[in-house]
Design a protein around this motif. Structure first.
Motif, PDB file in Angstrom:
ATOM      1  N   LYS A   1       0.825  -1.202   0.000  1.00 49.77           N
ATOM      2  CA  LYS A   1       0.000   0.000   0.000  1.00 49.77           C
ATOM      3  C   LYS A   1       0.860   1.253   0.000  1.00 49.77           C
ATOM      4  O   LYS A   1       1.975   1.263   0.541  1.00 49.77           O
ATOM      5  CB  LYS A   1      -0.940   0.016   1.206  1.00 49.77           C
ATOM      6  CG  LYS A   1      -0.253   0.122   2.558  1.00 49.77           C
ATOM      7  CD  LYS A   1      -1.299   0.142   3.681  1.00 49.77           C
ATOM      8  CE  LYS A   1      -0.638   0.249   5.041  1.00 49.77           C
ATOM      9  NZ  LYS A   1      -1.644   0.239   6.138  1.00 49.77           N
ATOM     10  N   TYR A   2       0.335   2.286  -0.608  1.00 54.09           N
ATOM     11  CA  TYR A   2       0.961   3.607  -0.610  1.00 54.09           C
ATOM     12  C   TYR A   2       0.115   4.535   0.246  1.00 54.09           C
ATOM     13  O   TYR A   2      -1.098   4.636   0.056  1.00 54.09           O
ATOM     14  CB  TYR A   2       1.048   4.165  -2.033  1.00 54.09           C
ATOM     15  CG  TYR A   2       1.349   5.642  -2.039  1.00 54.09           C
ATOM     16  CD1 TYR A   2       0.342   6.576  -2.277  1.00 54.09           C
ATOM     17  CD2 TYR A   2       2.631   6.102  -1.756  1.00 54.09           C
ATOM     18  CE1 TYR A   2       0.610   7.933  -2.253  1.00 54.09           C
ATOM     19  CE2 TYR A   2       2.900   7.466  -1.721  1.00 54.09           C
ATOM     20  CZ  TYR A   2       1.873   8.370  -1.973  1.00 54.09           C
ATOM     21  OH  TYR A   2       2.133   9.717  -1.930  1.00 54.09           O
ATOM     22  N   THR A   3       0.803   5.224   1.189  1.00 51.83           N
ATOM     23  CA  THR A   3       0.047   6.059   2.117  1.00 51.83           C
ATOM     24  C   THR A   3       0.686   7.421   2.298  1.00 51.83           C
ATOM     25  O   THR A   3       0.725   7.957   3.390  1.00 51.83           O
ATOM     26  CB  THR A   3      -0.057   5.362   3.480  1.00 51.83           C
ATOM     27  OG1 THR A   3       1.276   5.120   3.957  1.00 51.83           O
ATOM     28  CG2 THR A   3      -0.798   4.058   3.390  1.00 51.83           C
ATOM     29  N   SER A   4       1.182   7.982   1.229  1.00 57.32           N
ATOM     30  CA  SER A   4       1.786   9.323   1.177  1.00 57.32           C
ATOM     31  C   SER A   4       3.145   9.408   1.857  1.00 57.32           C
ATOM     32  O   SER A   4       3.611  10.488   2.166  1.00 57.32           O
ATOM     33  CB  SER A   4       0.853  10.389   1.761  1.00 57.32           C
ATOM     34  OG  SER A   4       0.817  10.315   3.169  1.00 57.32           O
ATOM     35  N   ALA A   5       3.759   8.301   2.074  1.00 62.20           N
ATOM     36  CA  ALA A   5       5.131   8.286   2.582  1.00 62.20           C
ATOM     37  C   ALA A   5       6.051   8.087   1.376  1.00 62.20           C
ATOM     38  O   ALA A   5       5.997   8.829   0.423  1.00 62.20           O
ATOM     39  CB  ALA A   5       5.306   7.212   3.639  1.00 62.20           C
ATOM     40  N   ALA A   6       6.887   7.084   1.405  1.00 61.43           N
ATOM     41  CA  ALA A   6       7.791   6.829   0.292  1.00 61.43           C
ATOM     42  C   ALA A   6       7.010   6.477  -0.956  1.00 61.43           C
ATOM     43  O   ALA A   6       6.025   5.727  -0.905  1.00 61.43           O
ATOM     44  CB  ALA A   6       8.746   5.689   0.647  1.00 61.43           C
ATOM     45  N   THR A   7       7.436   6.998  -2.088  1.00 61.42           N
ATOM     46  CA  THR A   7       6.701   6.743  -3.329  1.00 61.42           C
ATOM     47  C   THR A   7       6.971   5.357  -3.887  1.00 61.42           C
ATOM     48  O   THR A   7       6.169   4.831  -4.654  1.00 61.42           O
ATOM     49  CB  THR A   7       7.039   7.796  -4.390  1.00 61.42           C
ATOM     50  OG1 THR A   7       8.455   7.808  -4.584  1.00 61.42           O
ATOM     51  CG2 THR A   7       6.564   9.176  -3.949  1.00 61.42           C
TER      52      THR A   7
END
Lengths: 115, 116
Positions: free
Chosen positions: A49-55
């Protein structure tokens, strides 16, 4: 409004070769993005999942995905396919807005691994 | 620990009958979701519960569909007067969301409904 487009309904790769499953999204808000995998007769399992941390996000089983805001993409990759990767893969965008949750699924990409 | 469980795993019913599908979320998860996975239709959001209330019912396909959740835990999805187009796998998911879109949803194995 939000939407998810999985560009390929079916992808076939040979065992040991790279995997690329493409996903583009649109969203009015900053989304969270997920990839789920569904093996035959099994439930959905979270890959990453992507949660606005590392791209660049690393998931299970050697999969990773890169969030590219300029391209509104979240493509899933793996350097070397394994037979056990054969499954259906779903790209998902999720918005949480004033207590309302909205999950939108792509139509899925069926990954076939050729021995 | 125990994951999301759903029952029954398979249900075959005759057109016009009512069915109830059950979901037991992960203990402590406040949010619960129902989805439908139909052949050729992908995954379709049906309804979302936060605690016992359902702020978003927009995905329910018709008034034959209803869902409830009591005690902030178990949820039941009811389909009245089933139709053949209701045949699908019904998936339940839960998360510990507090309104953050980063919370992960954990899915149950699904109930495969076949309407003859």
């Amino acid at each position: 409004a939000q939407s998810v487009t999985q560009l390929d309904s079916h992808v076939s790769v040979s065992e040991g070769t790279p995997v690329l499953l493409r996903c583009n999204y649109s969203s009015s808000y900053s989304p969270s993005l997920f990839w789920y995998v569904q093996h035959p007769n099994k439930g959905l399992q979270l890959l990453l999942k992507y949660t606005s941390a590392a791209t660049l996000v690393k998931g299970i089983n050697g999969f990773e995905a890169e969030f590219k805001k300029s391209e509104t993409s979240f493509h899933l990759t793996k350097p070397s396919a394994h037979m056990s990767d054969a499954a259906e893969y779903f790209c998902v965008v999720r918005i949480s807005n004033f207590g309302n949750e909205k999950l939108t699924f792509g139509t899925g990409t069926r990954l076939t691994i050729i021995p | 620990g125990a994951g999301v469980s759903q029952s029954p795993s398979n249900k075959v019913t005759e057109k016009g009958k009512d069915v109830e599908l059950r979901c037991d979320p992960i203990s402590g998860h406040t949010a619960l979701y129902w989805y439908r996975q139909s052949l050729g239709q992908g995954l379709e959001f049906l309804i979302y519960f936060q605690g016992n209330s359902a702020p978003d019912k927009s995905g329910l396909p018709s008034d034959r569909f209803s869902a409830e959740r009591t005690g902030g835990s178990v949820s039941t999805l009811t389909i009245q007067r089933t139709q053949q187009e209701d045949s699908a796998v019904y998936l339940c998911a839960s998360s510990s969301t507090s309104g953050l879109s980063t919370d992960t949803q954990y899915f149950g194995p699904g109930t495969r409904l076949t309407v003859l």
